[in-house]
Write an enzyme that holds these catalytic residues in place. Structure first.
Site, PDB file in Angstrom:
ATOM      1  N   LYS A 172       0.868  -1.179   0.000  1.00 55.66           N
ATOM      2  CA  LYS A 172       0.000   0.000   0.000  1.00 55.66           C
ATOM      3  C   LYS A 172       0.903   1.227   0.000  1.00 55.66           C
ATOM      4  CE  LYS A 172      -3.859   2.160   2.489  1.00 55.66           C
ATOM      5  NZ  LYS A 172      -4.813   2.015   3.631  1.00 55.66           N
ATOM      6  N   LYS A 176       3.478  11.001   0.567  1.00 59.10           N
ATOM      7  CA  LYS A 176       3.640  11.887   1.721  1.00 59.10           C
ATOM      8  C   LYS A 176       3.005  13.254   1.459  1.00 59.10           C
ATOM      9  CE  LYS A 176       7.985   9.980   3.486  1.00 59.10           C
ATOM     10  NZ  LYS A 176       9.390  10.285   3.816  1.00 59.10           N
ATOM     11  N   TYR A 222      -1.214 -10.479   1.445  1.00 65.55           N
ATOM     12  CA  TYR A 222      -1.875 -10.481   0.136  1.00 65.55           C
ATOM     13  C   TYR A 222      -3.071 -11.420   0.147  1.00 65.55           C
ATOM     14  CZ  TYR A 222      -2.891 -11.718  -4.690  1.00 65.55           C
ATOM     15  OH  TYR A 222      -3.532 -11.972  -5.866  1.00 65.55           O
ATOM     16  N   ASP A 267     -15.408   1.713   8.970  1.00 64.62           N
ATOM     17  CA  ASP A 267     -15.676   1.666   7.530  1.00 64.62           C
ATOM     18  C   ASP A 267     -15.937   0.231   7.081  1.00 64.62           C
ATOM     19  OD1 ASP A 267     -16.099   2.879   5.095  1.00 64.62           O
ATOM     20  OD2 ASP A 267     -13.996   2.837   4.488  1.00 64.62           O
TER      21      ASP A 267
END
Length: 408
Positions: A172, A176, A222, A267
């Site tokens: 991921k 920045k 994964y 979420d």
């Protein structure tokens, strides 16, 4: 104990300091945060310039309206206000020693913010453009990028192979610059600390993380599939009740674990449930928070799955995840959520219809989760023990044997 399936969950008693038992990750993340606090205060907006949250009329921001509803993420009108509220405990109960200082800060960036940060980024703009033209496989020396798995609002996800061990992982990659511009450094710090310390078969594992000059990279477990994609391939885009019960059973099992560790995911939805050889795993902890003694107020998550208290900007707790679990169950069984995005008034009143094809147990299960008042909803343990879920038995003997104290 039956070695082929686990029994009804019995929550373990919390042992003091049991949640944060890995001193290395806490020490490392703590050092990064400590270095950034002094410089970050120079970039805070004066409180006098902030608009009170009570004046908020709609959960969508100006940027959301510019995107013309392209994103269904809930964001407050003043992100700084919401984050400030969300990291300030409401109750005066003493916090865990390792969190007592961090939780009382308004925003804690993961990336050190220097006084001349904007000038530095302008100087590095040419370098950023040059970096973006590189082939994906050349970006990280210890990993070979195989393919791109998807895009998030703040990140990209790649399938990669670790060169030394040949181990497949998901990377991921977070810019920045974007994190700083969106004032999301503090939330990234929560995501790293919390997901690194969670260890459960139905939660994607964060192995480690590292940073380059322009990016922060999370090295994740994964998983080969996504629950939403599998759902869309089904006849009428819905699962049979027994199959849906199997997935909801596993997700509820994971929710019990994170709630017992005082974590709120915030979420829960099909997009954030990954599949690994038939096993469901909660992923994407971008909006998670550690909240042992306080209610939260930040409006975050996805509109259709957000509880009424989040939509209205009220205080909320772990029961907001239970609402999301109920909406998820509805969608898996009937092929679509009970509402559309523009029907927020119906969401706030918990007014919805359950098709007559639903069994009595399924109807009772959904109705016990999707309640207007949080106190009337089942908690994760009660949901797990519901008859509609108990028709399914998972086989997780190795996890049970290694964590037998949890089930005593």
């Amino acid at each position: 104990m039956n070695n082929n399936s686990y029994q009804t969950y019995k929550p373990y008693s919390r042992v003091q300091q049991q949640t944060y038992n890995n001193s290395q990750i806490l020490s490392y993340v703590g050092q990064v945060l400590q270095k950034s606090r002094t410089n970050y205060t120079q970039h805070k907006q004066p409180e006098s310039n902030l608009i009170p949250n009570s004046t908020q009329q709609n959960i969508n921001t100006v940027s959301d309206s510019k995107n013309n509803m392209r994103s269904s993420k809930i964001t407050p009108q003043e992100q700084i206000i919401a984050q400030k509220y969300d990291t300030t405990p409401i109750k005066t109960i003493p916090l865990h020693q390792s969190q007592q200082y961090i939780d009382r800060q308004p925003l804690i960036p993961l990336i050190p913010l220097m006084q001349n940060l904007k000038e530095q980024y302008k100087q590095k703009q040419a370098l950023l453009e040059k970096t973006s033209t590189k082939k994906p496989e050349e970006r990280f020396k210890n990993f070979k990028i195989i393919k791109k798995l998807g895009d998030g609002k703040y990140s990209e996800v790649f399938l990669a192979r670790h060169l030394q061990t040949e181990f497949l992982v998901a990377l991921k990659v977070i810019k920045k610059k974007q994190m700083i511009e969106e004032i999301m450094e503090a939330q990234l710090a929560w995501e790293i600390k919390i997901q690194y310390l969670l260890d459960h078969p139905n939660i994607t594992k964060l192995y480690t993380f590292f940073q380059t000059q322009t990016e922060i990279v999370l090295v994740l477990e994964y998983c080969h599939g996504q629950l939403l994609s599998l759902l869309q391939k089904q006849s009428n885009q819905k699962f049979e009740e027994k199959e849906a019960s199997n997935y909801v059973h596993q997700i509820t099992f994971a929710l019990m674990y994170i709630h017992n560790n005082d974590v709120i995911h915030r979420d829960i939805k099909p997009d954030n449930i990954l599949l690994s050889f038939g096993q469901a795993k909660i992923a994407d902890f971008s909006f998670c928070v550690y909240s042992p003694h306080a209610y939260r107020q930040t409006q975050c998550g996805t509109i259709i799955y957000a509880s009424p208290e989040i939509l209205e900007g009220d205080m909320y707790d772990k029961k907001s995840d239970i609402w999301g679990l109920g909406i998820l169950t509805y969608e898996l069984c009937f092929g679509k959520p009970p509402w559309k995005e523009h029907q927020q008034e119906l969401m706030k009143t918990a007014c919805f219809l359950i098709p007559s094809s639903a069994s009595k147990e399924l109807r009772e299960f959904i109705e016990s989760l999707v309640k207007r008042l949080p106190r009337e909803r089942l908690n994760a343990k009660q949901a797990y023990n519901h008859s509609w879920l108990q028709q399914t038995q998972q086989i997780l003997p190795q996890f049970i044997q290694e964590n037998i104290i949890i089930f005593n």
